[in-house]
Design a protein around this motif. Sequence first.
Motif: not given
Lengths: 186, 188
Positions: A43, A46-47, A130, A134, B116, B119-120, B123
């Motif tokens: 995690e 990811t941050n 990820v 997430s 998040k 971010v997904c 990515m």
Amino acid sequence: MNSLIWKIFYEFFKIGLFAVGGGPATIPYLMDLAEKYDWFTMEDVTNMIAISESTPGPLGLNMATYVGTDALGVLGGAWASIALTIPSIIVIVLVAKFLSNFSQNRWVKAAFYTIRPAVAGLIAAAVWNVFEVSLFVEEAGGRVFALKTFILFVAVFALMHIKKLSKMHPVIWFIGAAVVGCILKF
Amino acid sequence: MKEYLELYWAFFRIGGLTFGGGLSMLPMLKYELVEKKGWVDEETLLDCYAVGQCTPGIIAVNTATYVGYIRKKLSGAIVGTAGMISPSILIITILCLFLNNFLGNVWVQHALMGIKGVVCALMLNTVISLAKKSLVSPLCVVIAVAALVLALFTDSPTVLIVIVAAIAGIIYEKIKGDAKGKEDAQHE
């Protein structure tokens, strides 16, 4: 001698030596570290991707600084970053000195022809990790699917492919998502 | 001494003003090193960049090391790299010192759940563009899928997968070369 200091040096030196393909190529290695040690969690990775995309500088360096600072204190960030860059200095100086046409060399090209797809596959696997950290939240009753985050992800992904929006800086998306997350209490 | 300071400061600016690293850095490198300083010509810069991409490590750092080496040999390589990594170290160290105090806050948690999602999306875009660039033949597709499966379902070390892929490429080139050699011999 503090063994943690050397362990961090060793691990980031290794990433510097083997992460071929720059920025995103460090993510699979970072995921490995998250599994192997308790320095940070997936995690956190990811941050960190979010922080890296919104601050200057390459992801690998930012992550090294983050881990170093977290584990060793203020100077730890510089320590881990230096460990990450020493292999670069050694390899580049050797290449510059002895191999004038390195990037045009037949065997170097041949190796990279297959390294590139392998790295793409490795990054895809890391991205899957990820997604897992997430889109699912650990709660007392087990893992819960984070539906709101998932909907936001699909919406942002779609919006990013609209031509006018595709050039927008990632930080704008992050700020927007943070506001939406707070308003709708994700 | 002044030249070293200049070298450090030029790369400090590049490191501090480029977001995202990798490809997005090229325009900034060109502006600082070719147009403003005239330290290298554009062709040399592209060479450095090409070498930076096909050597291990972070591309931005590799390019800084190479240009620094061209300017001032080993000491230039070290000074250029130091300049490139300084902004990241400063910014992230400061952020980390504050960040850990914020992470427990409930509003920060809400915000992070939103972030998040982005971010997904980012990515996924990275994977798609990498796939477009690297999956140029059936062999490449096989290797990419193999690497993905190994990474997801086994404990194979990442380093090992990369090394095996490199060896596969070299063997493939050797076989291709031998086959071509035989064909040429038959024609004669």
